[in-house]
Design a protein around this motif. Sequence first.
Motif, PDB file in Angstrom:
ATOM      1  N   GLY A  20     -59.330   3.973  24.769  1.00 32.62           N
ATOM      2  CA  GLY A  20     -58.977   3.095  23.666  1.00 32.62           C
ATOM      3  C   GLY A  20     -58.421   1.757  24.099  1.00 32.62           C
ATOM      4  N   ALA A  21     -58.038   1.620  25.374  1.00 28.51           N
ATOM      5  CA  ALA A  21     -57.449   0.357  25.830  1.00 28.51           C
ATOM      6  C   ALA A  21     -58.440  -0.796  25.727  1.00 28.51           C
ATOM      7  N   GLU A  22     -59.731  -0.484  25.761  1.00 35.32           N
ATOM      8  CA  GLU A  22     -60.750  -1.539  25.674  1.00 35.32           C
ATOM      9  C   GLU A  22     -60.718  -2.262  24.327  1.00 35.32           C
ATOM     10  N   ARG A  23     -60.085  -1.663  23.334  1.00 29.75           N
ATOM     11  CA  ARG A  23     -59.961  -2.339  22.037  1.00 29.75           C
ATOM     12  C   ARG A  23     -58.968  -3.497  22.096  1.00 29.75           C
ATOM     13  N   TYR A  24     -58.086  -3.472  23.079  1.00 33.38           N
ATOM     14  CA  TYR A  24     -56.996  -4.447  23.143  1.00 33.38           C
ATOM     15  C   TYR A  24     -56.997  -5.288  24.415  1.00 33.38           C
ATOM     16  N   LEU A  25     -57.769  -4.889  25.418  1.00 32.21           N
ATOM     17  CA  LEU A  25     -57.813  -5.608  26.686  1.00 32.21           C
ATOM     18  C   LEU A  25     -59.186  -6.225  26.900  1.00 32.21           C
ATOM     19  N   GLY A  26     -59.206  -7.535  27.181  1.00 28.87           N
ATOM     20  CA  GLY A  26     -60.459  -8.198  27.513  1.00 28.87           C
ATOM     21  C   GLY A  26     -60.655  -8.325  29.009  1.00 28.87           C
ATOM     22  N   GLY A  27     -59.566  -8.171  29.771  1.00 28.61           N
ATOM     23  CA  GLY A  27     -59.662  -8.310  31.217  1.00 28.61           C
ATOM     24  C   GLY A  27     -58.508  -7.637  31.925  1.00 28.61           C
ATOM     25  N   VAL A  28     -58.707  -7.360  33.209  1.00 25.22           N
ATOM     26  CA  VAL A  28     -57.663  -6.822  34.081  1.00 25.22           C
ATOM     27  C   VAL A  28     -57.683  -7.622  35.381  1.00 25.22           C
ATOM     28  N   ILE A  29     -56.519  -8.129  35.805  1.00 20.49           N
ATOM     29  CA  ILE A  29     -56.421  -8.816  37.096  1.00 20.49           C
ATOM     30  C   ILE A  29     -56.116  -7.777  38.168  1.00 20.49           C
ATOM     31  N   LEU A  30     -56.961  -7.735  39.201  1.00 22.52           N
ATOM     32  CA  LEU A  30     -56.822  -6.764  40.277  1.00 22.52           C
ATOM     33  C   LEU A  30     -56.291  -7.436  41.541  1.00 22.52           C
ATOM     34  N   TYR A  31     -55.728  -6.621  42.408  1.00 26.43           N
ATOM     35  CA  TYR A  31     -55.336  -7.048  43.752  1.00 26.43           C
ATOM     36  C   TYR A  31     -56.514  -6.769  44.684  1.00 26.43           C
ATOM     37  N   ASP A  32     -56.571  -7.448  45.816  1.00 25.95           N
ATOM     38  CA  ASP A  32     -57.699  -7.279  46.742  1.00 25.95           C
ATOM     39  C   ASP A  32     -57.957  -5.800  47.055  1.00 25.95           C
ATOM     40  N   GLU A  33     -56.899  -5.066  47.365  1.00 24.77           N
ATOM     41  CA  GLU A  33     -57.056  -3.642  47.680  1.00 24.77           C
ATOM     42  C   GLU A  33     -57.680  -2.885  46.515  1.00 24.77           C
ATOM     43  N   THR A  34     -57.222  -3.178  45.303  1.00 22.20           N
ATOM     44  CA  THR A  34     -57.670  -2.441  44.123  1.00 22.20           C
ATOM     45  C   THR A  34     -59.132  -2.721  43.805  1.00 22.20           C
ATOM     46  N   LEU A  35     -59.567  -3.971  44.005  1.00 20.07           N
ATOM     47  CA  LEU A  35     -60.962  -4.317  43.749  1.00 20.07           C
ATOM     48  C   LEU A  35     -61.905  -3.520  44.646  1.00 20.07           C
ATOM     49  N   ARG A  36     -61.404  -3.080  45.798  1.00 17.63           N
ATOM     50  CA  ARG A  36     -62.226  -2.336  46.751  1.00 17.63           C
ATOM     51  C   ARG A  36     -62.093  -0.819  46.586  1.00 17.63           C
ATOM     52  N   GLN A  37     -61.273  -0.379  45.643  1.00 23.29           N
ATOM     53  CA  GLN A  37     -61.043   1.060  45.458  1.00 23.29           C
ATOM     54  C   GLN A  37     -61.950   1.644  44.374  1.00 23.29           C
ATOM     55  N   ASN A  38     -62.040   2.967  44.386  1.00 16.79           N
ATOM     56  CA  ASN A  38     -62.872   3.700  43.433  1.00 16.79           C
ATOM     57  C   ASN A  38     -62.027   4.653  42.609  1.00 16.79           C
ATOM     58  N   SER A  39     -62.594   5.080  41.489  1.00 17.47           N
ATOM     59  CA  SER A  39     -61.976   6.137  40.694  1.00 17.47           C
ATOM     60  C   SER A  39     -62.102   7.467  41.430  1.00 17.47           C
ATOM     61  N   THR A  40     -61.449   8.490  40.898  1.00 15.55           N
ATOM     62  CA  THR A  40     -61.537   9.829  41.485  1.00 15.55           C
ATOM     63  C   THR A  40     -62.987  10.300  41.565  1.00 15.55           C
ATOM     64  N   GLU A  41     -63.819   9.840  40.615  1.00 17.08           N
ATOM     65  CA  GLU A  41     -65.236  10.221  40.588  1.00 17.08           C
ATOM     66  C   GLU A  41     -66.087   9.347  41.497  1.00 17.08           C
ATOM     67  N   GLY A  42     -65.465   8.405  42.209  1.00 18.73           N
ATOM     68  CA  GLY A  42     -66.212   7.576  43.147  1.00 18.73           C
ATOM     69  C   GLY A  42     -66.800   6.313  42.553  1.00 18.73           C
ATOM     70  N   ILE A  43     -66.383   5.942  41.346  1.00 23.98           N
ATOM     71  CA  ILE A  43     -66.899   4.734  40.699  1.00 23.98           C
ATOM     72  C   ILE A  43     -65.999   3.550  41.063  1.00 23.98           C
ATOM     73  N   PRO A  44     -66.557   2.462  41.597  1.00 27.37           N
ATOM     74  CA  PRO A  44     -65.728   1.285  41.898  1.00 27.37           C
ATOM     75  C   PRO A  44     -64.986   0.827  40.638  1.00 27.37           C
ATOM     76  N   PHE A  45     -63.726   0.463  40.816  1.00 28.99           N
ATOM     77  CA  PHE A  45     -62.915   0.086  39.651  1.00 28.99           C
ATOM     78  C   PHE A  45     -63.546  -1.052  38.852  1.00 28.99           C
ATOM     79  N   ALA A  46     -64.139  -2.050  39.549  1.00 30.03           N
ATOM     80  CA  ALA A  46     -64.766  -3.152  38.818  1.00 30.03           C
ATOM     81  C   ALA A  46     -65.894  -2.641  37.931  1.00 30.03           C
ATOM     82  N   GLU A  47     -66.661  -1.705  38.447  1.00 36.17           N
ATOM     83  CA  GLU A  47     -67.765  -1.119  37.672  1.00 36.17           C
ATOM     84  C   GLU A  47     -67.227  -0.291  36.511  1.00 36.17           C
ATOM     85  N   LEU A  48     -66.161   0.449  36.770  1.00 35.46           N
ATOM     86  CA  LEU A  48     -65.549   1.271  35.724  1.00 35.46           C
ATOM     87  C   LEU A  48     -65.060   0.406  34.569  1.00 35.46           C
TER      88      LEU A  48
END
Length: 340
Positions: A58-86
Amino acid sequence: MDINELKSVARAIVADQKGILAADESGPTIKKRFDAIKLECSEENRRRYREILFTTMGAERYLGGVILYDETLRQNSTEGIPFAELLNSRGILPGIKVDSGAKSLALHAGEKITEGLDGLRERLQEYRQLGAKFAKWRGVIEIDAAALPSSYAIRANAHALARYAALCQEAGIVPIVEPEVLMDGAHDLQRCETVSAQVLEAVFEELAAHGVALEGMLLKPNMVIAGMKSPQQADTGQVAAATMRCLARHVPPAVPGIVFLSGGQSAEDATAHLSAMNQLGPFPWQVSFSYGRALQAPVLDSWKGQEQNVAEAQKIFLRRCQLNSLACAGKYDSGMEGAA
């Protein structure tokens, strides 16, 4: 530079009363947050914490963007999906913090200059390949009741912000320009308004000189607010009036959105001030939020690094996002705090 793409991204971030989650805390900053809840600041704990925020339904109803840190942009979800893609799959645009922090300004005691321009062109190309649609650079303006900031510190930070913004647009990335007049100190509301006006004037003069397209950027300013040590604290209405007066005088209408930083305010104060500002509208720009601590502090207090607390932490996060979205429409009321 595709100006139409830049305009489209900038507008999408602040469309429909949406704002930005600033999840770009540096290593030392996130360690302080984790220390407060007695959690080890490991890479996996940092990854898991950000994942909790990014997967809140539901957060997508209120957030248009998320600012990431360099480390976070290179990380994946538990399912292996890159955070940017998620994030993209949920309609939330991923962004990236690109400055390397504020350092002492040589020969100017007590003042700061933000570094990170060296190699930025190449880093932006990589970040775009990793999925970043926008970027953020924070200029820090120290303020006191009389001497600070110097005109040189204002000019130096404005110049760096404009160079960063031009490089972003060259790379096809929307720049968030963040000149922050700090709320530390004992200065009063009027002093903050005076300095904020000087800073905004210098920033937009430099942006024009660098050829930055205002339609393809966002501004992330401080609110006009008395210093935390000032004996003369302003009420919500005074903060809203002073802030919007300052912005109306110094921010061109071509800028599509103003996304405020919370600057150390409590979650409740940041939301109340944003709502009071929007009640004074309409304005030529969308007036929204780009909050870090004001969205996350209650979440961290609830989560405490324990998996059994994730559902409650996400519920709290969603509620704060919703309340700030309401504030973007001027419809927040403090009586909503604590309501389900």
